[in-house]
Each structure stands twice: as structure tokens, then as C-alpha cells.
Design an enzyme around this catalytic site. Structure first.
Site, PDB file in Angstrom:
ATOM      1  N   LYS A 110       0.834  -1.210   0.000  1.00  0.00           N
ATOM      2  CA  LYS A 110       0.000   0.000   0.000  1.00  0.00           C
ATOM      3  C   LYS A 110       0.863   1.253   0.000  1.00  0.00           C
ATOM      4  O   LYS A 110       0.590   2.190  -0.751  1.00  0.00           O
ATOM      5  CB  LYS A 110      -0.924   0.031   1.229  1.00  0.00           C
ATOM      6  CG  LYS A 110      -1.956  -1.066   1.216  1.00  0.00           C
ATOM      7  CD  LYS A 110      -3.356  -0.558   1.025  1.00  0.00           C
ATOM      8  CE  LYS A 110      -4.253  -1.747   0.692  1.00  0.00           C
ATOM      9  NZ  LYS A 110      -5.605  -1.619   1.084  1.00  0.00           N
ATOM     10  N   LYS A 192      -3.585 -12.083 -10.096  1.00  0.00           N
ATOM     11  CA  LYS A 192      -4.335 -12.753  -9.019  1.00  0.00           C
ATOM     12  C   LYS A 192      -5.750 -12.159  -8.943  1.00  0.00           C
ATOM     13  O   LYS A 192      -5.910 -10.943  -8.994  1.00  0.00           O
ATOM     14  CB  LYS A 192      -3.613 -12.504  -7.687  1.00  0.00           C
ATOM     15  CG  LYS A 192      -4.401 -12.932  -6.442  1.00  0.00           C
ATOM     16  CD  LYS A 192      -3.731 -12.376  -5.190  1.00  0.00           C
ATOM     17  CE  LYS A 192      -4.450 -12.635  -3.911  1.00  0.00           C
ATOM     18  NZ  LYS A 192      -5.646 -12.110  -3.494  1.00  0.00           N
ATOM     19  N   LYS A 195     -10.618  -8.653  -5.072  1.00  0.00           N
ATOM     20  CA  LYS A 195     -11.614  -7.579  -5.000  1.00  0.00           C
ATOM     21  C   LYS A 195     -10.981  -6.236  -5.314  1.00  0.00           C
ATOM     22  O   LYS A 195     -11.629  -5.353  -5.859  1.00  0.00           O
ATOM     23  CB  LYS A 195     -12.170  -7.493  -3.567  1.00  0.00           C
ATOM     24  CG  LYS A 195     -13.122  -8.571  -3.197  1.00  0.00           C
ATOM     25  CD  LYS A 195     -13.390  -8.502  -1.678  1.00  0.00           C
ATOM     26  CE  LYS A 195     -13.244  -9.844  -1.027  1.00  0.00           C
ATOM     27  NZ  LYS A 195     -12.503  -9.841   0.227  1.00  0.00           N
TER      28      LYS A 195
HETATM   29  P1  ADP Z   1      -9.210 -10.176  -2.033  1.00  0.00           P
HETATM   30  O1  ADP Z   1      -7.808 -10.231  -2.582  1.00  0.00           O
HETATM   31  O2  ADP Z   1     -10.222 -10.427  -3.081  1.00  0.00           O
HETATM   32  O3  ADP Z   1      -9.478  -8.925  -1.248  1.00  0.00           O
HETATM   33  P2  ADP Z   1      -8.977 -11.413   0.511  1.00  0.00           P
HETATM   34  O4  ADP Z   1      -7.614 -10.840   0.657  1.00  0.00           O
HETATM   35  O5  ADP Z   1     -10.090 -10.838   1.319  1.00  0.00           O
HETATM   36  O6  ADP Z   1      -9.351 -11.375  -1.038  1.00  0.00           O
HETATM   37  O7  ADP Z   1      -8.877 -12.959   0.752  1.00  0.00           O
HETATM   38  C1  ADP Z   1      -9.828 -13.783   1.427  1.00  0.00           C
HETATM   39  C2  ADP Z   1      -9.323 -15.218   1.375  1.00  0.00           C
HETATM   40  O8  ADP Z   1      -9.358 -15.696   0.027  1.00  0.00           O
HETATM   41  C3  ADP Z   1      -7.865 -15.346   1.818  1.00  0.00           C
HETATM   42  O9  ADP Z   1      -7.684 -16.580   2.497  1.00  0.00           O
HETATM   43  C4  ADP Z   1      -7.106 -15.308   0.517  1.00  0.00           C
HETATM   44  O10 ADP Z   1      -5.852 -15.910   0.592  1.00  0.00           O
HETATM   45  C5  ADP Z   1      -8.062 -16.048  -0.418  1.00  0.00           C
HETATM   46  N1  ADP Z   1      -7.913 -15.548  -1.780  1.00  0.00           N
HETATM   47  C6  ADP Z   1      -8.188 -14.323  -2.239  1.00  0.00           C
HETATM   48  N2  ADP Z   1      -7.950 -14.202  -3.546  1.00  0.00           N
HETATM   49  C7  ADP Z   1      -7.498 -15.407  -3.940  1.00  0.00           C
HETATM   50  C8  ADP Z   1      -7.076 -15.943  -5.210  1.00  0.00           C
HETATM   51  N3  ADP Z   1      -7.085 -15.216  -6.300  1.00  0.00           N
HETATM   52  N4  ADP Z   1      -6.678 -17.228  -5.240  1.00  0.00           N
HETATM   53  C9  ADP Z   1      -6.678 -17.984  -4.129  1.00  0.00           C
HETATM   54  N5  ADP Z   1      -7.074 -17.548  -2.924  1.00  0.00           N
HETATM   55  C10 ADP Z   1      -7.480 -16.279  -2.807  1.00  0.00           C
END
Ligand code: ADP
Ligand code: TRP
Length: 323
Positions: A110, A192, A195
């Protein structure tokens, strides 16, 4: 063995969350003592609209329940309904070196992007450590990106045990558990899925919206006739998540043979995704008709979680001299 994990209600959940985290969470409920929570305290670091936060909390609860989380088997709750975690977080903070937090990717990313980091974002791994340690968790199923936070948690727990444990384990040292095969689900742009990157496929978006999003998956200009290496193609990488081994092999063959275009691939992916989530979608619609019932489930889970949390806080208060 106690399994615990949290998921942030910072947006609408997507298939990366499902295959990287939620599916493992739900599977663990039959074999283990499982605690799963909606990390609304954490979401405050990014969501600054109260109504939106409430919407996402309900959305995440509906997703988990629809996808098969059984609140009889799993202690399922909302983070902020167990405020004891903040009490533990403060004590952990007093034992957390600044350097440990300065090294965290989430914070470094960030700041590197020029976003002014606030104290909440900086201190977030400490709250996450409290989330884990307050329930004497043994295993923490997460996606790869969270491994570092579990390392931080272990580090902090070792410190408190060293300083206050009198040779005993005051807090349980947890371990991360990562599902390697689906560790990183790609988004529609090949990065990746996240959100924060606006590249997600939502599990329960309408067919129309999903079709539109899948239509935007990045491809090159090769014609349908040209043979292709399936591994290079995002549609194939996503199709893999839903397909059986035989289906996947057949699909790979289609790409290699030539005559299978990106349009066909997108159509097949859409169909697979819709089929896969169809039964859950129906369940979700039913649950959404009774939000009061969903909040009751969360509160009942929080009441159970609080018993464990209060016992840990009591133990730690005594050990550090606050009682
Ligand atoms: P985002 O990146 O969408 O904000 P989060 O960081 O809130 O997602 O992640 C919530 C859970 O989902 C975590 O355990 C994270 O490791 C998993 N996760 C998020 N995006 C992925 C992805 N593209 N592939 C695999 N696991 C993911
Ligand atoms: N930080 C995690 C994420 O962004 C969510 C989370 C908060 C969590 N507290 C936790 C995960 C405790 C596991 C254990 O995905």
C-alpha cells in the site's frame, strides 16, 4: 485440532475466495473443531461506508451458509461481536516489534502504491494475531498471501510465551494451512483474482453479468484454427477449478488440436461455472429471504466464541499482571 479462519467483508466474494479459502473452511467442519468469522473489524481499514459494510457482512454470511457451512458444526460469527479480541490485541501490541510489522507485504504494497497508510492498516497483523491466538487455534486455512501474517502471529505468540509463560505455553502456536493446487486463482486479466483489482468472477452474480465479465477475459489475437497450449489460457486455468480430470484432459486436447476458439472457451467456462454454483444459488436466495435468521445464527456463534475468548483473555490478564 482447532481450525480457525476469517474472511473480510470488504467486497463481494469471488471464485478466488471460494477455491482459495471458503471451500477448505467448509470442508474442515466435518473433521475438526472449526471457527470461522466475518472479519468486520478488519474491513474498516478499507470500507468507509457503514451501509456498504453492513451489506457485505450479510453477503458474506449468506455466501458461507449457502455454500454449506453448518452453524451447528462450525462456530460461525461476526468478528465485532467478540470485542475481547481487542483486549488481547493491545497486549500483543506491547510485545510486537515495529520492524516485524514494517516488513509485512500488505503494508509495504500500500505504501509503495502511494496510499497513505493509517495506523489500522499498519497494526492489522496484530489484530489478526489476536483473532487466531484468542481461540487457541492450531490450524489456519488461508490463501498464500496470508502466510506472512501467520508467521507474524507465531512470532508474537512465541514472544508472549517467552516473556510471560514461565516455561509453559501461554498461547498455542498456530500453523498456516494452504491448499497448494488452487493456491492462486487468476482474475480475468491474468493477475491474481482480487476484490481490489476489479478482475473478479463473483460466485452469485447474475448469468448476464457473469457472461459479460467472462467476455472480458484477456486473450490474444490467434484464430480459432491455431493449436494452443492450454496452460497459457486464462479460460483453461479457470475451467480447471470446476472440471473433473477427464473433462480437463478433453479440454486440453481441444486447445492443442486447433479449431477451438476463445469464444467457445468462454461459453464453456460460463456454463461450467453456472452449473457448479446453481444449487448453492438456490439456497442463497432462500436464506436471503430471512436476514433476521442469518443475524441470529451469527449471534449464537458469537456467544459460543466468546466463552473461549473470555477464558483466554482471563488467562493472559493473569499472566501479564492485569489481574
Ligand atoms: P481479495 O484479494 O479479493 O481482497 P482477501 O484478501 O479478502 O481477497 O482474501 C480472502 C481469502 O481468500 C484469503 O484466504 C485469501 O488468501 C483467499 N484468496 C483471495 N484471492 C485469492 C485468489 N485469487 N486465489 C486464491 N485464494 C485467494
Ligand atoms: N487477513 C485475512 C484476509 O485478509 C482475514 C483475517 C482476519 C484472518 N483475521 C484472520 C484470516 C485470522 C485467518 C485468521 O484474508
Amino acid at each position: 485440532m482447532r481450525y480457525l479462519s476469517g474472511i473480510q467483508p470488504s467486497g463481494v466474494l469471488h471464485i478466488g475466495n471460494y477455491f482459495g479459502a471458503i471451500r477448505q473452511h467448509i470442508r474442515s467442519q466435518d473433521e475438526h473443531d472449526s471457527y470461522y468469522f466475518i472479519a468486520d473489524y478488519h474491513a474498516l481499514t478499507t470500507v468507509r461506508d457503514a451501509e456498504v459494510l453492513r451489506e457485505h457482512v450479510l453477503g458474506v454470511a449468506l455466501d458461507y451458509l449457502a455454500l454449506g457451512l453448518d452453524p451447528e458444526k462450525t462456530t460461525f460469527f461476526r468478528h465485532s461481536e467478540v470485542p475481547e479480541v481487542q483486549e488481547l490485541a493491545w497486549i500483543l501490541s506491547t510485545l510486537t516489534p515495529m520492524g516485524l510489522l514494517e516488513r509485512c507485504h500488505s503494508y509495504k504494497d500500500k505504501t509503495a502504491k502511494g496510499i497513505a497508510p493509517d495506523h489500522g492498516l499498519f497494526a492489522y497483523p496484530v489484530l489478526m494475531a489476536a483473532d487466531i491466538l484468542i481461540y487457541d487455534s492450531n490450524k489456519v486455512p488461508v490463501g498464500k498471501d496470508q502466510i506472512q501474517h501467520i508467521e507474524v502471529t507465531r512470532d508474537i505468540a512465541q514472544r508472549i510465551n517467552h516473556v510471560y509463560g514461565k516455561g509453559q505455553e501461554l498461547l498455542v502456536i498456530p500453523e498456516a494451512q494452504v491448499e497448494e493446487s488452487t493456491a492462486v486463482v487468476p482474475g480475468i486479466d491474468g493477475q491474481k483474482m482480487s476484490k481490489s483489482y476489479d478482475n473478479t468472477l463473483e460466485m452469485f452474480a447474475s448469468e448476464k453479468k457473469l457472461k459479460k465479465t467472462i467476455g472480458k477475459i484477456v486473450t490474444d489475437s490467434r484464430t480459432p484454427e491455431e493449436p494452443k497450449d492450454p496452460e497459457e489460457i486464462i479460460m483453461y486455468q479457470l475451467y480447471r477449478l470446476f472440471a473433473s480430470e477427464q473433462e480437463l484432459e478433453a479440454m486440453a486436447e481441444r486447445y492443442r488440436a486447433g479449431g477451438y476458439g476463445y469464444g467457445d472457451a468462454k461459453k464453456d467456462l460460463l456454463e461450467k461455472l453456472l452449473d457448479y454454483f446453481a444449487p448453492y444459488r438456490k439456497k442463497r436466495e432462500e436464506l436471503a429471504g430471512d436476514p433476521g435468521g442469518v443475524y441470529e445464527i451469527l449471534s449464537a456463534g458469537a456467544a459460543r466464541a466468546r466463552e473461549t475468548a473470555q477464558a483466554t483473555v482471563e488467562r493472559v490478564y493473569k499472566a501479564v499482571g492485569l489481574r
